[in-house]
Design a protein around this motif. Structure first.
Motif, PDB file in Angstrom:
ATOM      1  N   ASP A 171      -0.034   1.369  -4.215  1.00 47.57           N
ATOM      2  CA  ASP A 171      -1.391   1.031  -3.812  1.00 47.57           C
ATOM      3  C   ASP A 171      -2.375   1.127  -4.972  1.00 47.57           C
ATOM      4  O   ASP A 171      -2.265   1.986  -5.855  1.00 47.57           O
ATOM      5  CB  ASP A 171      -1.851   1.955  -2.680  1.00 47.57           C
ATOM      6  CG  ASP A 171      -3.149   1.460  -2.077  1.00 47.57           C
ATOM      7  OD1 ASP A 171      -3.158   0.334  -1.569  1.00 47.57           O
ATOM      8  OD2 ASP A 171      -4.168   2.185  -2.163  1.00 47.57           O
ATOM      9  N   ASP A 209       0.836  -1.218   0.000  1.00 51.51           N
ATOM     10  CA  ASP A 209       0.000   0.000   0.000  1.00 51.51           C
ATOM     11  C   ASP A 209       0.857   1.250   0.000  1.00 51.51           C
ATOM     12  O   ASP A 209       0.532   2.249   0.654  1.00 51.51           O
ATOM     13  CB  ASP A 209      -0.929   0.013   1.233  1.00 51.51           C
ATOM     14  CG  ASP A 209      -1.814  -1.218   1.284  1.00 51.51           C
ATOM     15  OD1 ASP A 209      -2.074  -1.813   0.216  1.00 51.51           O
ATOM     16  OD2 ASP A 209      -2.242  -1.599   2.388  1.00 51.51           O
ATOM     17  N   GLU A 216      -0.303  -2.810  -7.874  1.00 51.22           N
ATOM     18  CA  GLU A 216      -1.377  -3.739  -7.509  1.00 51.22           C
ATOM     19  C   GLU A 216      -2.730  -3.225  -8.006  1.00 51.22           C
ATOM     20  O   GLU A 216      -2.892  -2.047  -8.304  1.00 51.22           O
ATOM     21  CB  GLU A 216      -1.412  -3.972  -5.990  1.00 51.22           C
ATOM     22  CG  GLU A 216      -1.859  -2.771  -5.182  1.00 51.22           C
ATOM     23  CD  GLU A 216      -2.062  -3.077  -3.683  1.00 51.22           C
ATOM     24  OE1 GLU A 216      -1.625  -4.131  -3.194  1.00 51.22           O
ATOM     25  OE2 GLU A 216      -2.672  -2.236  -3.019  1.00 51.22           O
TER      26      GLU A 216
HETATM   27 CA    CA Z   1      -4.256  -2.059  -0.872  1.00 52.48          CA
END
Ligand code: CA
Ligand code: C2E
Ligand code: CA
Ligand code: CA
Length: 278
Positions: free
Chosen positions: A201, A179, A235
């Motif tokens: 993130d 993150d 991600e």
């Molecule tokens: Ca996350």
């Protein structure tokens, strides 16, 4: 005014009772779930954005309650952290992931590490380093196959996190910051800590195409990460446009529904055998 005061008190009192009853219920479910093996791990592959090869998998916990069905990690992980249950649960997760990785090593899938999410709370257990070291030995997994995903909240106590992360690093495990960019922490820790990877993130990745500012931000994070010699992972990738943007901006690794959802061990194995990871 008196009555209202009384009502107000009762309202809060009832409400708090409600919350603590719910928490106690949930805590009991959690304990039972751990005893009765209701938890499993799923695995989401990570891809080299250049070659398309699988270069990692992230273990994500799944809980199917016999009565209530699927309960999302976002529902119970925070409670597990608050109650301290994350310590035994986290140990189970680490061991399970490592055993699975060992099985994949034995089956010949030998190139990539398994990433495991570790909560800050787990580092308050003073024996965590010893646990990981012993567990790796018992499982027979080489340390460089285990990657720990930590969050920036650990860096809030820089002195403490330096000690912990250096100890982990000396075991030989990989360390990634999950993150990345959401923790409101100073970036200066990056120079001091033995970090291998940063994971941009999903919230940044979401709008990179449509918002120039967001794109600029992601580009800046990638540049910084690459310059500091980190591997940069994005991600939550869901579209081809995002892949294009990330590739053009030299992001090395991608993870997200665009490639694959988190899969059961069996399904991931099929995925690997189809040649996508070999
Ligand atoms: Ca996350
Ligand atoms: P996280 O570590 O940031 O994990 C990524 C989450 O995004 C996962 O949700 C994953 O299933 C989901 N995801 C992956 N790709 C995409 C995508 O393309 N689109 C969308 N919309 N979502 C995507 P999940 O499994 O529900 O986990 C949520 C959070 O719960 C995790 O966020 C992590 O903070 C925590 N968590 C999950 N498993 C564990 C665990 O084993 N231990 C600990 N301590 N925390 C865990
Ligand atoms: Ca993660
Ligand atoms: Ca993440």
């Amino acid at each position: 005014a008196k009555d209202r005061g009384k009502n107000t008190y009762q309202f809060y009192s009832n409400n708090l009772d409600g919350i603590s009853t719910w928490k106690m219920k949930m805590e009991n479910w959690l304990r039972r779930a751990m005893e009765q093996n209701q938890m499993t791990l799923h695995y989401q592959p990570q891809f080299d954005l250049g070659t398309g090869k699988i270069v990692g998998v992230e273990a994500l916990i799944r809980w199917y309650h016999p009565e209530y069905g699927y309960i999302a990690p976002s529902e119970f992980i925070p409670l597990a952290e608050e109650t301290g249950l994350i310590v035994p649960l986290g140990k189970w997760i680490l061991r399970e992931a490592c055993e699975q990785r060992k099985a994949w090593c034995d089956a010949g899938f030998s190139d990539f590490p398994i990433a495991v999410n570790v909560s800050v709370r787990q580092f308050q257990d003073e024996y965590i380093i010893e646990f990981i070291s012993d567990m790796l030995e018992e499982v027979g997994l080489e340390a460089n196959y285990l990657e720990l995903e930590i969050t920036e909240s650990l860096m809030q106590n820089l002195e403490n996190s330096t000690i912990i992360l250096n100890q982990l690093k000396s075991l030989g495990v990989l360390l990634s910051v999950d993150d990345f960019g959401t923790g409101y922490s100073s970036l200066s820790y990056l120079k001091h800590l033995p970090i291998d990877k940063i994971k941009i993130d999903k919230s940044f990745v979401d709008d990179i195409i449509y918002h120039t500012n967001q794109g600029m931000m992601v580009k800046t994070i990638i540049d910084m990460g690459v310059n500091l010699k980190f591997t940069v992972i994005a991600e939550g990738i869901e579209t081809e446009e995002q892949v294009k943007f990330l590739t053009q901006n030299a992001c090395q690794i991608g993870q997200g529904y665009y490639y694959s959802k988190p899969l059961s061990a069996e399904k991931l194995e099929k995925f690997l055998l189809e040649g996508k990871g070999h």
